[in-house]
Design an enzyme around this catalytic site. Sequence first.
Site, PDB file in Angstrom:
ATOM      1  CG  ASP A 168       0.905  92.362  40.291  1.00  0.00           C
ATOM      2  OD1 ASP A 168      -0.242  92.357  39.804  1.00  0.00           O
ATOM      3  OD2 ASP A 168       1.355  91.422  40.968  1.00  0.00           O
TER       4      ASP A 168
ATOM      5  CG  LEU B 145       5.891  98.231  55.280  1.00  0.00           C
ATOM      6  CD1 LEU B 145       5.197  98.638  53.988  1.00  0.00           C
ATOM      7  CD2 LEU B 145       6.945  99.247  55.674  1.00  0.00           C
TER       8      LEU B 145
ATOM      9  CD  GLU C 181      10.383  99.537  57.014  1.00  0.00           C
ATOM     10  OE1 GLU C 181       9.963 100.389  57.814  1.00  0.00           O
ATOM     11  OE2 GLU C 181      10.798  99.805  55.863  1.00  0.00           O
TER      12      GLU C 181
END
Length: 253
Positions: free
Chosen positions: A160, A59, A57
Amino acid sequence: MHRFVRPDGRRALRKRRPDMPASFFAAEARGLAALREAGGLRVPEVYAVGADFIELEDLGESTPGADYFRRAGAGLARQHARRDARFGFAHAGWCGDSPQDNTPDADGHRFFAERRLLPQARRARDAGLLEADDAARVEHVCARLREWIPAQPPVLLHGDLWTGNLHCDARGAPALIDAGAVHHGWAEAELAMLTLFGAPPPCFFAAYAEHAPLARDWRERAPLYNLYHLLNHLNLFGTGYLGRVRAVLRRYG
């Protein structure tokens, strides 16, 4: 990275890395699924994953608004409320382009030493990026972790989370991206990385502390947690990070 519109009208992006093993994008897909299930911050939906690509997706992106960082801090605290019995993860992962061993362990100090610091130090020593004395100092740090790092439960980490992976979506909401390093570990380690390459403003950490336990002295331990990421950057990007690694080792090793 290629952005496009799917036949169903949803905006998507495709990341492709033919130079990486198939486990690379599979780890990202698993990490995003775990973060989505935790319900702390928005993460992109995975539309497809293959041997050399992942389709996600899109964003979008925008500029953080006045409440963005408070929302981000509260959301990360909700994510960290997701605990596990052991440190690690059911599958191996990737921290950047480095493989990450997530073999579960009930002992957090042993996990951090044997699954994080020592493998990175051995890799750097074998590549000629660390001297023997440097590697010995890393081993000394590992032997004394219990003296410096208090016992903490294993919580769900992005793994991370530098500031570039805390993403402001098109609606101005905080989101997480690049989730190949997801595992269960120390919450303080996640917060420490957010201070490694820039840092969110104080309101982020204040909002976090309103929703999750946060020791007042956690920042004093940040260099220890960030030693893993500095060693990883040394291995990935070269000797430009050696000075920062050695600064931590002089302090603790």
